[in-house]
Design a protein around this motif. Structure first.
Motif, PDB file in Angstrom:
ATOM      1  N   THR A  43       0.873  -1.050   0.014  1.00 26.47           N
ATOM      2  CA  THR A  43      -0.108   0.262  -0.046  1.00 26.47           C
ATOM      3  C   THR A  43       0.886   1.167   0.084  1.00 26.47           C
ATOM      4  O   THR A  43       0.542   2.114  -0.717  1.00 26.47           O
ATOM      5  CB  THR A  43      -1.053   0.055   1.488  1.00 26.47           C
ATOM      6  N   LEU A  44       2.108   1.387   1.074  1.00 27.02           N
ATOM      7  CA  LEU A  44       2.746   2.295   0.737  1.00 27.02           C
ATOM      8  C   LEU A  44       3.414   2.642  -0.303  1.00 27.02           C
ATOM      9  O   LEU A  44       3.617   3.658  -0.911  1.00 27.02           O
ATOM     10  CB  LEU A  44       3.939   2.304   2.096  1.00 27.02           C
ATOM     11  N   ALA A  45       3.988   1.432  -1.048  1.00 26.97           N
ATOM     12  CA  ALA A  45       4.495   1.596  -2.462  1.00 26.97           C
ATOM     13  C   ALA A  45       3.678   2.108  -3.589  1.00 26.97           C
ATOM     14  O   ALA A  45       4.180   2.969  -4.175  1.00 26.97           O
ATOM     15  CB  ALA A  45       5.128   0.334  -2.953  1.00 26.97           C
ATOM     16  N   GLU A  46       2.356   1.755  -3.556  1.00 27.63           N
ATOM     17  CA  GLU A  46       1.405   2.607  -4.097  1.00 27.63           C
ATOM     18  C   GLU A  46       1.235   3.789  -3.895  1.00 27.63           C
ATOM     19  O   GLU A  46       1.053   4.756  -4.893  1.00 27.63           O
ATOM     20  CB  GLU A  46      -0.027   1.760  -4.257  1.00 27.63           C
ATOM     21  N   LEU A  47       1.220   4.345  -2.662  1.00 27.01           N
ATOM     22  CA  LEU A  47       1.105   5.822  -2.336  1.00 27.01           C
ATOM     23  C   LEU A  47       2.261   6.469  -2.901  1.00 27.01           C
ATOM     24  O   LEU A  47       2.116   7.661  -3.267  1.00 27.01           O
ATOM     25  CB  LEU A  47       0.985   5.710  -0.862  1.00 27.01           C
ATOM     26  N   VAL A  48       3.420   5.984  -2.781  1.00 27.14           N
ATOM     27  CA  VAL A  48       4.635   6.738  -3.208  1.00 27.14           C
ATOM     28  C   VAL A  48       4.526   6.802  -4.962  1.00 27.14           C
ATOM     29  O   VAL A  48       4.775   7.948  -5.450  1.00 27.14           O
ATOM     30  CB  VAL A  48       6.029   5.772  -3.101  1.00 27.14           C
ATOM     31  N   LYS A  49       4.039   5.747  -5.498  1.00 30.88           N
ATOM     32  CA  LYS A  49       4.080   5.979  -7.026  1.00 30.88           C
ATOM     33  C   LYS A  49       2.893   7.282  -7.325  1.00 30.88           C
ATOM     34  O   LYS A  49       2.870   7.624  -8.485  1.00 30.88           O
ATOM     35  CB  LYS A  49       3.308   4.761  -7.507  1.00 30.88           C
ATOM     36  N   ALA A  50       1.854   7.303  -6.499  1.00 33.87           N
ATOM     37  CA  ALA A  50       1.000   8.378  -6.722  1.00 33.87           C
ATOM     38  C   ALA A  50       1.411   9.718  -6.047  1.00 33.87           C
ATOM     39  O   ALA A  50       0.476  10.590  -5.831  1.00 33.87           O
ATOM     40  CB  ALA A  50      -0.288   7.883  -5.967  1.00 33.87           C
ATOM     41  N   ARG A  51       2.483   9.811  -5.643  1.00 38.30           N
ATOM     42  CA  ARG A  51       3.305  11.099  -4.990  1.00 38.30           C
ATOM     43  C   ARG A  51       2.297  11.407  -3.886  1.00 38.30           C
ATOM     44  O   ARG A  51       2.232  12.538  -3.610  1.00 38.30           O
ATOM     45  CB  ARG A  51       3.103  12.186  -6.307  1.00 38.30           C
ATOM     46  N   GLY A  52       2.104  10.460  -3.071  1.00 36.50           N
ATOM     47  CA  GLY A  52       1.407  10.758  -1.621  1.00 36.50           C
ATOM     48  C   GLY A  52      -0.074  11.015  -1.737  1.00 36.50           C
ATOM     49  O   GLY A  52      -0.723  11.428  -0.655  1.00 36.50           O
ATOM     50  N   ASN A  53      -0.731  11.188  -3.019  1.00 37.36           N
ATOM     51  CA  ASN A  53      -2.019  11.459  -3.148  1.00 37.36           C
ATOM     52  C   ASN A  53      -2.707  10.127  -2.980  1.00 37.36           C
ATOM     53  O   ASN A  53      -3.070   9.576  -3.774  1.00 37.36           O
ATOM     54  CB  ASN A  53      -2.356  12.078  -4.644  1.00 37.36           C
ATOM     55  N   THR A  90      -5.961   5.007  -4.873  1.00 35.66           N
ATOM     56  CA  THR A  90      -6.809   4.323  -4.801  1.00 35.66           C
ATOM     57  C   THR A  90      -7.506   4.055  -5.942  1.00 35.66           C
ATOM     58  O   THR A  90      -8.055   3.034  -6.421  1.00 35.66           O
ATOM     59  CB  THR A  90      -7.899   4.795  -3.638  1.00 35.66           C
ATOM     60  N   GLY A  91      -7.773   5.172  -6.913  1.00 39.04           N
ATOM     61  CA  GLY A  91      -8.294   5.294  -8.077  1.00 39.04           C
ATOM     62  C   GLY A  91      -7.709   4.230  -9.034  1.00 39.04           C
ATOM     63  O   GLY A  91      -8.059   3.343  -9.882  1.00 39.04           O
ATOM     64  N   ARG A  92      -6.184   4.259  -9.048  1.00 37.37           N
ATOM     65  CA  ARG A  92      -5.439   3.471 -10.093  1.00 37.37           C
ATOM     66  C   ARG A  92      -5.573   2.140  -9.672  1.00 37.37           C
ATOM     67  O   ARG A  92      -5.498   1.229 -10.510  1.00 37.37           O
ATOM     68  CB  ARG A  92      -3.850   4.111  -9.782  1.00 37.37           C
ATOM     69  N   VAL A  93      -5.440   1.821  -8.362  1.00 38.95           N
ATOM     70  CA  VAL A  93      -5.176   0.445  -7.836  1.00 38.95           C
ATOM     71  C   VAL A  93      -6.921  -0.178  -8.196  1.00 38.95           C
ATOM     72  O   VAL A  93      -7.101  -1.329  -8.683  1.00 38.95           O
ATOM     73  CB  VAL A  93      -5.043   0.346  -6.423  1.00 38.95           C
ATOM     74  N   ALA A  94      -7.940   0.667  -8.076  1.00 34.70           N
ATOM     75  CA  ALA A  94      -9.021   0.100  -8.172  1.00 34.70           C
ATOM     76  C   ALA A  94      -9.368  -0.187  -9.806  1.00 34.70           C
ATOM     77  O   ALA A  94      -9.829  -1.296  -9.989  1.00 34.70           O
ATOM     78  CB  ALA A  94     -10.317   1.168  -7.900  1.00 34.70           C
ATOM     79  N   ARG A  95      -8.961   0.712 -10.662  1.00 28.35           N
ATOM     80  CA  ARG A  95      -9.077   0.464 -12.215  1.00 28.35           C
ATOM     81  C   ARG A  95      -7.979  -0.797 -12.467  1.00 28.35           C
ATOM     82  O   ARG A  95      -8.327  -1.730 -13.108  1.00 28.35           O
ATOM     83  CB  ARG A  95      -8.517   1.620 -12.740  1.00 28.35           C
ATOM     84  N   ARG A  96      -6.938  -0.959 -11.823  1.00 25.23           N
ATOM     85  CA  ARG A  96      -5.976  -2.122 -12.167  1.00 25.23           C
ATOM     86  C   ARG A  96      -6.699  -3.240 -11.682  1.00 25.23           C
ATOM     87  O   ARG A  96      -6.807  -4.260 -12.505  1.00 25.23           O
ATOM     88  CB  ARG A  96      -4.918  -1.780 -11.453  1.00 25.23           C
ATOM     89  N   ASP A  97      -7.195  -3.458 -10.674  1.00 23.79           N
ATOM     90  CA  ASP A  97      -7.638  -4.709  -9.902  1.00 23.79           C
ATOM     91  C   ASP A  97      -9.064  -4.829 -10.824  1.00 23.79           C
ATOM     92  O   ASP A  97      -9.331  -6.158 -10.827  1.00 23.79           O
ATOM     93  CB  ASP A  97      -7.947  -4.444  -8.324  1.00 23.79           C
ATOM     94  N   ALA A  98      -9.984  -4.186 -10.841  1.00 21.84           N
ATOM     95  CA  ALA A  98     -11.325  -4.282 -11.703  1.00 21.84           C
ATOM     96  C   ALA A  98     -10.836  -5.003 -12.992  1.00 21.84           C
ATOM     97  O   ALA A  98     -11.621  -5.756 -13.398  1.00 21.84           O
ATOM     98  CB  ALA A  98     -11.878  -2.908 -11.916  1.00 21.84           C
ATOM     99  N   ALA A  99      -9.883  -4.506 -13.755  1.00 26.25           N
ATOM    100  CA  ALA A  99      -9.373  -5.438 -14.797  1.00 26.25           C
ATOM    101  C   ALA A  99      -8.858  -6.463 -14.762  1.00 26.25           C
ATOM    102  O   ALA A  99      -9.029  -7.558 -15.831  1.00 26.25           O
ATOM    103  CB  ALA A  99      -8.659  -4.264 -15.799  1.00 26.25           C
ATOM    104  N   ALA A 100      -8.173  -6.929 -13.643  1.00 27.74           N
ATOM    105  CA  ALA A 100      -7.587  -8.146 -13.489  1.00 27.74           C
ATOM    106  C   ALA A 100      -8.266  -9.221 -12.881  1.00 27.74           C
ATOM    107  O   ALA A 100      -7.871 -10.497 -13.236  1.00 27.74           O
ATOM    108  CB  ALA A 100      -6.452  -7.894 -12.338  1.00 27.74           C
TER     109      ALA A 100
END
Length: 216
Positions: free
Chosen positions: A66-76, A81-91
């Protein structure tokens, strides 16, 4: 939920309510049509499929991930959460997404702030993001809403970008109101959505300021 005096008993009761809500929603999601999975939700910019994917993110991602994903999103947080939701919805398939919720009904995950009450709010509100947007007549069980409405605070409103200046939210089906000013009337579960920054479909709210919280 009934009133309890022992905090441990209260936590146990709240955990049971959370587990029941997750199972009920998983059963509901299992019954959605394919076109409903791809329909827009009340969560701005998210499809139903993406909302359901997001609901199980906390069960499936470790804290380091989760922290790694937050770093990718520059702390936003919202971007993350939007990027992870789209990725997981497609997977994952629809059956897998609802299954994640059912299989983790008793998972101890809670949001960073708010503990068990916030965990319940996360499930209830995202469930309403789906059912309200799809026009499904799903009533949140009565043991959920009072817990969440009693927890409405200015800090939470600010987090979700809710401006209630000059407005008093008044539930028509419960003894609850919040704010000061021109009354906005609606069902308690619809007003809960307002406090989480959602704009509702036309006709669900009424009062002089209802348009502020209604989708155009």
């Amino acid at each position: 939920m009934r009133n309890v005096t022992d905090p441990r008993e209260g936590r146990t009761a709240l955990k049971a309510v959370i587990a029941a809500e997750r199972r009920r929603l998983a059963d509901l999601f299992d019954g959605l049509r394919e076109d409903e999975w791809d329909a827009p939700s009340l969560c701005e910019g998210w499809s139903v499929r993406e909302v359901v994917a997001h609901m199980s993110m906390g069960f499936r991602l470790s804290l380091p991930a989760t922290l790694a994903e937050l770093v990718k999103a520059r702390g936003n947080l919202h971007r993350m959460t939007g990027r992870v939701a789209r990725r997981d919805a497609a997977a994952h398939s629809a059956a897998e997404l609802s299954g994640f919720l059912r299989d983790n009904a008793d998972h101890p995950w809670t949001p960073p702030v708010g503990g068990l009450t916030s965990a319940l709010g996360h499930d209830v509100v995202h469930g309403l993001d789906v059912t309200t947007a799809l026009g499904l007549d799903r009533r949140v069980p009565e043991d959920r809403l009072p817990v969440l409405l009693d927890a409405v605070r200015p800090g939470g409103l600010r987090f979700f970008g809710v401006d209630l200046t000059g407005v008093r939210l008044c539930a028509e089906d419960a003894d609850w109101s919040y704010g000061a000013g021109a009354p906005v009337y609606g069902a308690a579960q619809d007003l809960l959505l307002v406090t989480f920054g959602r704009r509702l479909p036309p006709g669900r709210l009424h009062g002089g300021a209802a348009d502020r919280f209604t989708r155009r």
